[in-house]
Design a protein around this motif. Structure first.
Motif, short mmCIF file in Angstrom:
data_model
loop_
_atom_site.label_atom_id
_atom_site.label_comp_id
_atom_site.label_asym_id
_atom_site.label_seq_id
_atom_site.Cartn_x
_atom_site.Cartn_y
_atom_site.Cartn_z
N GLY A 35 2.88 19.91 3.20
CA GLY A 35 3.73 20.27 4.31
C GLY A 35 4.83 21.22 3.88
N PRO A 36 5.72 21.57 4.77
CA PRO A 36 6.75 22.57 4.46
C PRO A 36 7.91 22.06 3.64
CG PRO A 36 7.00 21.78 6.71
CD PRO A 36 5.74 21.16 6.18
N LEU A 37 8.10 20.76 3.51
CA LEU A 37 9.29 20.23 2.83
C LEU A 37 9.07 20.14 1.32
CD1 LEU A 37 10.35 17.37 5.28
CD2 LEU A 37 11.18 19.72 5.19
N GLU A 38 10.04 20.65 0.56
CA GLU A 38 10.00 20.56 -0.90
C GLU A 38 10.61 19.23 -1.35
OE1 GLU A 38 8.56 22.72 -2.78
OE2 GLU A 38 8.17 24.29 -1.30
N ALA A 39 10.40 18.92 -2.64
CA ALA A 39 10.86 17.64 -3.19
C ALA A 39 12.36 17.45 -3.02
CB ALA A 39 10.46 17.53 -4.66
N GLY A 96 0.81 -1.21 0.00
CA GLY A 96 0.00 0.00 0.00
C GLY A 96 0.85 1.26 0.00
N LEU A 97 1.94 1.24 0.75
CA LEU A 97 2.83 2.40 0.79
C LEU A 97 3.54 2.60 -0.54
CD1 LEU A 97 4.36 1.82 4.34
CD2 LEU A 97 2.64 3.53 3.71
N ASP A 98 3.93 1.52 -1.18
CA ASP A 98 4.61 1.62 -2.47
C ASP A 98 3.71 2.27 -3.52
OD1 ASP A 98 6.99 0.53 -1.62
OD2 ASP A 98 6.49 -1.51 -2.25
N ARG A 99 2.41 2.04 -3.43
CA ARG A 99 1.50 2.65 -4.39
C ARG A 99 1.43 4.17 -4.25
NH1 ARG A 99 -1.55 -2.26 -3.57
NH2 ARG A 99 -2.69 -1.34 -1.83
N LEU A 100 1.82 4.68 -3.09
CA LEU A 100 1.82 6.12 -2.86
C LEU A 100 3.12 6.79 -3.28
CD1 LEU A 100 0.29 6.29 0.75
CD2 LEU A 100 -0.92 6.41 -1.43
N ALA A 101 4.14 6.00 -3.57
CA ALA A 101 5.47 6.54 -3.81
C ALA A 101 5.48 7.56 -4.93
CB ALA A 101 6.45 5.41 -4.12
N SER A 102 6.15 8.69 -4.69
CA SER A 102 6.26 9.77 -5.66
C SER A 102 7.45 10.63 -5.27
CB SER A 102 4.98 10.61 -5.69
OG SER A 102 4.84 11.32 -4.46
N ASP A 103 7.62 11.77 -5.94
CA ASP A 103 8.72 12.67 -5.59
C ASP A 103 8.56 13.26 -4.20
OD1 ASP A 103 9.82 12.19 -8.03
OD2 ASP A 103 9.18 14.07 -8.95
N THR A 104 7.32 13.30 -3.68
CA THR A 104 7.08 13.87 -2.36
C THR A 104 6.63 12.84 -1.33
OG1 THR A 104 4.83 14.50 -3.07
CG2 THR A 104 6.55 16.18 -3.24
N VAL A 105 6.65 11.58 -1.70
CA VAL A 105 6.39 10.48 -0.76
C VAL A 105 7.45 9.41 -1.03
CG1 VAL A 105 4.77 8.75 0.09
CG2 VAL A 105 3.91 10.97 -0.69
N ARG A 106 8.53 9.43 -0.27
CA ARG A 106 9.65 8.51 -0.47
C ARG A 106 9.59 7.40 0.56
NH1 ARG A 106 13.69 10.45 -3.97
NH2 ARG A 106 12.70 12.00 -5.32
N VAL A 107 9.80 6.17 0.11
CA VAL A 107 9.54 4.98 0.92
C VAL A 107 10.83 4.21 1.21
CG1 VAL A 107 8.22 2.82 1.02
CG2 VAL A 107 7.27 4.81 -0.17
N LEU A 108 10.96 3.74 2.46
CA LEU A 108 12.01 2.81 2.86
C LEU A 108 11.37 1.71 3.69
CD1 LEU A 108 14.80 5.30 3.98
CD2 LEU A 108 14.79 3.93 1.88
N HIS A 109 11.74 0.46 3.45
CA HIS A 109 11.17 -0.68 4.17
C HIS A 109 12.25 -1.43 4.95
CE1 HIS A 109 7.47 -0.16 1.94
NE2 HIS A 109 8.09 -0.37 0.78
N ASP A 110 11.85 -1.97 6.10
CA ASP A 110 12.66 -2.92 6.86
C ASP A 110 14.11 -2.45 7.00
OD1 ASP A 110 13.18 -5.13 8.34
OD2 ASP A 110 12.86 -6.59 6.74
N ARG A 111 14.29 -1.37 7.73
CA ARG A 111 15.62 -0.77 7.88
C ARG A 111 16.27 -1.21 9.20
NH1 ARG A 111 15.80 0.35 2.72
NH2 ARG A 111 17.80 1.42 3.11
#
Length: 297
Positions: free
Chosen positions: A276-280, A144-159
């Motif tokens: 939010g306040p953070l840019e890409a 589900g999180l991977d489907r949201l991935a974009s320039d402003t939603v960056r994903v990391l799993h199992d760190r």
């Protein structure tokens, strides 16, 4: 076309740059990912495009006319290295397989003749199956999180948290900050139980049904401290316990205790998309820093 085990044709989660022609590749574009160089290229370039398109250094002239200004040689910027998002539930799945194999070896050693029959008619102990259940929860939420991935939603799993045996299920860098997410597959209704508050100190405890889950909050708080140590105090860091199979009410239900919010996937997805306040560019920098400090498990 992609060729060989070193290459994979994929749809990009994030925008990138072709290593061959330096063309911009937007998020969701088809591209060839090269594992050895951790870069991408346009699908139009052949497998051996890298060999035929190497940028050769420009030789300086042996003699410049007196009136000529020094020559400036333009060099192509190297494409940014892709960040491996990681595999959701990978470490939990490995622990399940390790425990399962250890039990099988022990039973076959103790019962050479009947070991196979014993394994066939007996179930894995709950302490082992819990790892498989947890891994499945991380895998489902990870998709589900991977489907949201974009320039402003960056994903990391199992760190993996270096120096410890602990790991962080999911890290999401968004315009609103960094989300530290712990996925859980507990049944029952999550709720907050508060004791004291007037004449006695206020004590908040998380319950899932009748099960005391306060230690889950403690675990996320420790993970948040690790992340803050990497991104600094100016970047918002939010803790989340995401319960996938819980008995949530039709209205309301989510709550926050000690900076950690308990909620369900759909509500989480909405928060990750919020502005939010953070840019890409800042999101990309944070994403790379977290990936470098917290390697995939």
């Amino acid at each position: 076309m992609a060729g060989g085990p070193d290459e994979k044709r994929m749809r990009l989660r994030y925008a990138g740059t072709c290593r061959v022609c330096a063309a911009a590749l937007p998020a969701q574009a088809e591209a060839i990912y090269e594992r050895s160089t951790k870069t991408v290229r346009c699908v139009a370039h052949p497998t051996d495009a890298g060999a035929s398109s190497t940028v050769e250094p420009v030789a300086a002239p042996t003699e410049l006319p007196p009136s000529s200004a020094p020559a400036t040689v333009a060099t192509a910027a190297a494409p940014a290295e892709l960040v491996e998002a990681g595999q959701p539930g990978a470490s939990a799945r490995r622990e399940f397989e390790r425990r399962k194999a250890k039990r099988e070896e022990r039973i076959r050693t103790q019962h050479p003749k009947l070991g196979g029959l014993i394994l066939a008619i007996s179930d894995e102990p709950q302490s082992t199956t819990a790892w498989a259940v947890g891994a499945r929860g991380e895998e489902v939420l990870g998709k589900g999180l991977d489907r949201l991935a974009s320039d402003t939603v960056r994903v990391l799993h199992d760190r993996r948290i270096p120096g410890t045996r602990a790991n962080i299920d999911h890290l999401i860098v968004t315009a609103g900050g960094v989300f530290v997410i712990d996925a859980k597959r507990y049944t029952g209704r999550p709720h907050l139980r508060v004791d004291g508050g007037f004449l006695r100190p206020r004590v908040e405890r998380l319950f899932i049904g009748s099960r005391d889950g306060t230690k889950l909050v403690d675990g996320v708080l420790k993970q948040m401290d690790v992340v803050r140590g990497i991104v600094g105090d100016e970047v918002p860091v939010r803790g989340v316990l995401c319960f996938l199979d819980a008995d949530w009410p039709l209205l309301g239900g989510s709550f926050t205790t000690r900076e950690v919010e308990s909620l369900w996937p759909k509500r989480l997805y909405g928060q990750l998309r919020a502005e939010g306040p953070l840019e890409a560019a800042a999101i990309d920098t944070l994403h790379r820093s977290l990936a470098a400090h917290l390697p995939a498990s």
